[in-house]
Design a protein around this motif. Structure first.
Motif, PDB file in Angstrom:
ATOM      1  N   LEU A 164       0.913  -1.064   0.067  1.00  0.00           N
ATOM      2  CA  LEU A 164       0.160  -0.117  -0.035  1.00  0.00           C
ATOM      3  C   LEU A 164       0.868   1.187   0.170  1.00  0.00           C
ATOM      4  CD1 LEU A 164      -2.914  -0.857   2.682  1.00  0.00           C
ATOM      5  CD2 LEU A 164      -2.965  -0.898   0.182  1.00  0.00           C
ATOM      6  N   LEU A 165       2.145   1.397   0.705  1.00  0.00           N
ATOM      7  CA  LEU A 165       2.655   2.496   0.840  1.00  0.00           C
ATOM      8  C   LEU A 165       3.959   2.195   1.370  1.00  0.00           C
ATOM      9  CD1 LEU A 165       2.876   2.778   4.444  1.00  0.00           C
ATOM     10  CD2 LEU A 165       0.532   3.548   3.862  1.00  0.00           C
ATOM     11  N   VAL A 166       4.919   3.092   1.415  1.00  0.00           N
ATOM     12  CA  VAL A 166       6.307   3.203   2.275  1.00  0.00           C
ATOM     13  C   VAL A 166       6.042   4.160   3.195  1.00  0.00           C
ATOM     14  CG1 VAL A 166       7.761   2.351   0.223  1.00  0.00           C
ATOM     15  CG2 VAL A 166       7.360   5.071   0.538  1.00  0.00           C
ATOM     16  N   SER A 167       6.513   3.791   4.447  1.00  0.00           N
ATOM     17  CA  SER A 167       6.306   4.277   5.906  1.00  0.00           C
ATOM     18  C   SER A 167       7.552   5.098   6.217  1.00  0.00           C
ATOM     19  CB  SER A 167       5.703   3.325   6.949  1.00  0.00           C
ATOM     20  OG  SER A 167       6.740   2.353   7.160  1.00  0.00           O
ATOM     21  N   ASN A 168       7.325   6.087   7.287  1.00  0.00           N
ATOM     22  CA  ASN A 168       8.412   6.989   7.602  1.00  0.00           C
ATOM     23  C   ASN A 168       9.380   6.420   8.427  1.00  0.00           C
ATOM     24  OD1 ASN A 168       9.346   9.506   7.543  1.00  0.00           O
ATOM     25  ND2 ASN A 168       8.363  10.392   9.656  1.00  0.00           N
ATOM     26  N   THR A 169      10.637   6.964   8.076  1.00  0.00           N
ATOM     27  CA  THR A 169      11.894   6.459   8.960  1.00  0.00           C
ATOM     28  C   THR A 169      12.825   7.526   9.131  1.00  0.00           C
ATOM     29  OG1 THR A 169      13.677   4.990   8.666  1.00  0.00           O
ATOM     30  CG2 THR A 169      13.129   5.872   6.787  1.00  0.00           C
ATOM     31  N   PRO A 170      13.618   7.557  10.076  1.00  0.00           N
ATOM     32  CA  PRO A 170      14.564   8.589  10.229  1.00  0.00           C
ATOM     33  C   PRO A 170      15.472   8.804   9.099  1.00  0.00           C
ATOM     34  CG  PRO A 170      14.667   7.286  12.178  1.00  0.00           C
ATOM     35  CD  PRO A 170      13.647   6.648  11.312  1.00  0.00           C
ATOM     36  N   GLU A 171      16.318   9.910   9.047  1.00  0.00           N
ATOM     37  CA  GLU A 171      16.920  10.299   7.899  1.00  0.00           C
ATOM     38  C   GLU A 171      18.228   8.989   8.023  1.00  0.00           C
ATOM     39  OE1 GLU A 171      18.396  14.283   6.436  1.00  0.00           O
ATOM     40  OE2 GLU A 171      20.330  13.427   7.608  1.00  0.00           O
ATOM     41  N   PHE A 172      18.268   8.286   6.904  1.00  0.00           N
ATOM     42  CA  PHE A 172      19.401   7.477   6.729  1.00  0.00           C
ATOM     43  C   PHE A 172      19.389   6.169   8.017  1.00  0.00           C
ATOM     44  CE2 PHE A 172      21.778  10.791   4.636  1.00  0.00           C
ATOM     45  CZ  PHE A 172      22.284  10.108   3.554  1.00  0.00           C
ATOM     46  N   CYS A 173      18.176   6.038   8.422  1.00  0.00           N
ATOM     47  CA  CYS A 173      17.760   5.087   9.358  1.00  0.00           C
ATOM     48  C   CYS A 173      18.526   5.442  10.678  1.00  0.00           C
ATOM     49  CB  CYS A 173      17.926   3.647   8.907  1.00  0.00           C
ATOM     50  SG  CYS A 173      16.744   3.439   7.655  1.00  0.00           S
ATOM     51  N   LEU A 174      19.091   6.362  10.801  1.00  0.00           N
ATOM     52  CA  LEU A 174      20.212   6.732  11.965  1.00  0.00           C
ATOM     53  C   LEU A 174      19.474   7.341  12.864  1.00  0.00           C
ATOM     54  CD1 LEU A 174      23.026   7.642   9.808  1.00  0.00           C
ATOM     55  CD2 LEU A 174      23.080   5.587  11.055  1.00  0.00           C
ATOM     56  N   ASN A 175      18.657   7.021  13.788  1.00  0.00           N
ATOM     57  CA  ASN A 175      17.989   7.697  15.080  1.00  0.00           C
ATOM     58  C   ASN A 175      16.922   6.478  15.418  1.00  0.00           C
ATOM     59  OD1 ASN A 175      17.059   9.403  16.742  1.00  0.00           O
ATOM     60  ND2 ASN A 175      16.696  11.078  15.337  1.00  0.00           N
ATOM     61  N   TRP A 176      16.895   6.903  16.828  1.00  0.00           N
ATOM     62  CA  TRP A 176      15.765   6.055  17.715  1.00  0.00           C
ATOM     63  C   TRP A 176      14.418   7.124  17.745  1.00  0.00           C
ATOM     64  CZ3 TRP A 176      20.913   5.296  18.893  1.00  0.00           C
ATOM     65  CH2 TRP A 176      21.535   4.035  18.977  1.00  0.00           C
ATOM     66  N   GLU A 177      14.386   8.007  17.082  1.00  0.00           N
ATOM     67  CA  GLU A 177      13.117   8.820  16.841  1.00  0.00           C
ATOM     68  C   GLU A 177      13.001   8.848  15.463  1.00  0.00           C
ATOM     69  OE1 GLU A 177      10.180  10.507  18.202  1.00  0.00           O
ATOM     70  OE2 GLU A 177      11.616  11.693  19.482  1.00  0.00           O
ATOM     71  N   THR A 178      11.860   8.856  14.987  1.00  0.00           N
ATOM     72  CA  THR A 178      11.467   8.590  13.692  1.00  0.00           C
ATOM     73  C   THR A 178      11.041  10.075  13.189  1.00  0.00           C
ATOM     74  OG1 THR A 178      10.561   6.256  13.669  1.00  0.00           O
ATOM     75  CG2 THR A 178       9.894   7.789  11.701  1.00  0.00           C
ATOM     76  N   THR A 179      12.151  10.655  12.654  1.00  0.00           N
ATOM     77  CA  THR A 179      12.095  12.218  12.303  1.00  0.00           C
ATOM     78  C   THR A 179      12.992  12.314  11.261  1.00  0.00           C
ATOM     79  OG1 THR A 179      11.807  14.349  13.286  1.00  0.00           O
ATOM     80  CG2 THR A 179      13.559  12.907  14.084  1.00  0.00           C
ATOM     81  N   ASN A 180      12.428  13.340  10.360  1.00  0.00           N
ATOM     82  CA  ASN A 180      13.376  13.747   9.377  1.00  0.00           C
ATOM     83  C   ASN A 180      13.066  14.982   8.735  1.00  0.00           C
ATOM     84  OD1 ASN A 180      11.351  13.276   7.396  1.00  0.00           O
ATOM     85  ND2 ASN A 180      11.967  11.128   7.694  1.00  0.00           N
ATOM     86  N   LYS A 181      13.766  15.619   7.796  1.00  0.00           N
ATOM     87  CA  LYS A 181      13.187  16.820   7.113  1.00  0.00           C
ATOM     88  C   LYS A 181      12.555  16.675   5.876  1.00  0.00           C
ATOM     89  CE  LYS A 181      16.765  20.164   9.314  1.00  0.00           C
ATOM     90  NZ  LYS A 181      17.572  21.093   9.009  1.00  0.00           N
ATOM     91  N   LEU A 182      12.277  15.449   5.521  1.00  0.00           N
ATOM     92  CA  LEU A 182      11.620  15.120   4.393  1.00  0.00           C
ATOM     93  C   LEU A 182       9.874  15.226   4.655  1.00  0.00           C
ATOM     94  CD1 LEU A 182      11.337  13.785   1.487  1.00  0.00           C
ATOM     95  CD2 LEU A 182      11.027  11.573   2.502  1.00  0.00           C
ATOM     96  N   ILE A 183       9.498  14.605   5.695  1.00  0.00           N
ATOM     97  CA  ILE A 183       8.248  14.709   6.195  1.00  0.00           C
ATOM     98  C   ILE A 183       7.825  15.090   7.823  1.00  0.00           C
ATOM     99  CG2 ILE A 183       7.378  13.146   4.248  1.00  0.00           C
ATOM    100  CD1 ILE A 183       6.638  11.211   6.442  1.00  0.00           C
TER     101      ILE A 183
END
Length: 529
Positions: A164-183
């Motif tokens: 159905l979709l691709v879900s959010n992930t931290p930038e380069f998957c390098l964080n224990w908090e799912t946050t980035n500057k993309l969304i």
């Protein structure tokens, strides 16, 4: 001596972090708890296996199922912020084609054998390639769309599942908090003020909110377990090299990469976790895994706390979850009473695992070589000029500063990891598991992962050791936040971990949907801890 100096420096940094967070902690007291909307469509409560059975028996159409999930995603994503890109129209078209498969089949048994997930929706972590969708891994400057499916996505398509979709992930998957500057940041369905963990946090949020039933994620330091623990669902980090990592970004050409990095299944129900795992496993790896399982003969070892000055002590709720699971297995096995292991065994888990991961060369990241240019990017970040996030920048900085660590210390640490594995394998065999925390507490408020950086050694050490591990929800806190345990097995004893997970679900009920109801408690005190 080096290890002692390192601990002193890091201890001071962590204390400064906690002091710096005091103003934010006070501000949080004025934000009220909010949860995602309740699930009102009964279809969304069915396990993937039940959905597949109803579809092939024509009790429900795949199109109805797909529409139900699209509606739920559209309902909760504005508040969860968990979706990077979607393919809803293509998914609906593929759902309509399921009828053709059913019409052409000679028997229901044939469909079940060839297409065990026929017509069932699945969501994919945004670091895995899904043809036609963004393949960004949360990186703002990476605008690529996947030209073909990752190997694991290809496998689930072959058995009838519909991405159905691709879900959010931290930038380069390098964080224990799912946050980035993309969304931006993904919120926890049980309390929007809290983290979903990382890096498979988008998957954890969607599955626990009833917006997905099964998913695929990845794990290099706990990413298939920490978000699932914070979101009250199931995730399994497999043994090395039994599930393909092809089609994942970031990637690495080094031979050792598949030893520490893994792709694995996520689900709302433990039974589905086993089904999806079997589908994802490489054909040549299946023979390694065919060991008989008799849970009556199961030997259980457990650990409630790791004693290390850099790690927070486990909360009373986490200890209570461990104790409940231990009590259950004490009364349901024919072996001796569950045995608590020496808490000092994993004392240096965080330091070992972090250094081990930093030593892997040529992992796709923000910088070339060994972090050249990272200090300039850090300066840009401090002046709000960087298009990246701090964790990706600090990874490069740490890589650059590896030269300062004496080769002798690195060699000793790698040897210590080997010795630790030997010691654990003296305990674990193909009929025993280790039960321990996934982290030291339930999902923390957004940003607080920086105060817990060394707590995640509970997860990351098993990437360095190459042992399979399953995150299992057990209970909820008084604030309604899910917590669980981690079940660790010997190499290639994945099926034993998954069988134990099913027993835990049977005993404690597994996933429980987010609810606005909570017991009376001092919520302000909860957010301050």
């Amino acid at each position: 001596m080096i290890r002692f100096i390192f601990r002193i420096i890091v201890w001071i940094v962590l204390k400064l972090f906690k002091v710096a967070f005091i103003p934010l902690t006070i501000i949080r007291l004025f934000y009220k708890k909010k949860v995602c909307p309740p699930i009102t469509n009964d279809i969304l409560f069915l396990p993937a296996s039940a959905l597949a059975a109803k579809i092939r028996n024509r009790e429900i159409s795949s199109e109805t199922v797909i529409r139900s999930y699209i509606e739920r995603i559209s309902e909760v994503n504005p508040i969860l912020n968990a979706v990077i890109d979607e393919r809803f129209q293509d998914a609906l078209e593929e759902a309509k084609q399921v009828e053709e498969v059913l019409n052409n089949a000679t028997s229901i048994k044939e469909i079940e054998d060839q297409y065990p997930l026929l017509g069932v929706p699945i969501t994919i972590k945004g670091s895995l390639a899904v043809e036609g969708l963004q393949h960004s891994a949360g990186v703002l400057l990476r605008t690529k769309r996947a030209l073909k499916d990752a190997e694991t996505v290809k496998r689930v398509r072959e058995v009838g599942a519909i991405p159905l979709l691709v879900s959010n992930t931290p930038e380069f998957c390098l964080n224990w908090e799912t946050t980035n500057k993309l969304i931006g940041t993904t919120n926890n369905p049980y309390d929007l003020r809290r983290s979903v963990g990382g890096s498979s946090g988008g998957e954890g949020a969607l599955v626990s909110a009833g917006a997905s039933v099964i998913g695929i994620g990845s794990d290099i330091a706990g990413s298939l377990r920490l978000p699932m623990n914070y979101c009250g669902v199931w995730g399994h980090k497999p043994s090395p090299r039994i599930i393909s990592v092809e089609g994942h970004y970031p990637s690495c050409p080094e031979e050792e990469w598949p030893d520490v990095f893994h792709v694995g299944p996520i689900s709302r129900y433990a039974s589905d976790l086993s089904i999806l795992f079997e589908i994802l496993v490489e054909p040549n790896a299946k023979t390694k895994l065919k060991k008989p399982i008799d849970l009556k003969k199961l030997k259980v070892y457990y650990l409630k706390d790791i004693r290390n000055c850099l790690m927070n002590r486990t909360s009373s709720d986490i200890k209570k979850a461990i104790e409940r699971v231990v009590t259950f297995f004490n009364s349901h096995t024919e072996t001796s009473i569950c045995t608590e292991i020496n808490p000092d065994l994993l004392k240096h888990a965080s330091e070992y695992s972090y250094l081990r991961l930093l030593l892997v060369d040529n992992v796709d990241n923000l910088f070339e070589g060994k972090g050249e240019g990272s200090h300039w990017e850090l300066l840009k970040f401090l002046f709000c000029m960087s298009k990246s996030v701090i964790t990706s920048i600090l990874y490069g900085v740490l890589r650059w500063w590896l030269w300062i660590i004496p080769r002798k210390y690195i060699k000793e640490t790698l040897n210590d990891i080997r010795i630790l594995k030997q010691e654990i394998l003296q305990i674990l065999d193909d009929q025993s598991v280790l039960i321990l925390p996934v982290s030291t507490r339930d999902a923390p408020p957004h940003g607080d992962v920086f105060k817990m950086l060394f707590d995640f050694g509970y997860c990351s050490i098993f990437n360095s050791l190459g042992l399979p591990s399953t995150a299992c929800p057990v209970m909820q806190t008084e604030q309604g936040m899910p917590i669980g345990v981690q079940v660790v097995g010997a190499p290639n004893c994945d099926r034993l971990c998954l069988a134990v997970a099913k027993e835990i679900e049977r005993a404690f009920g597994g996933w429980k949907p987010p609810s606005p109801f909570r017991k009376k408690t001092n919520e302000k005190q909860s957010l301050l801890t």
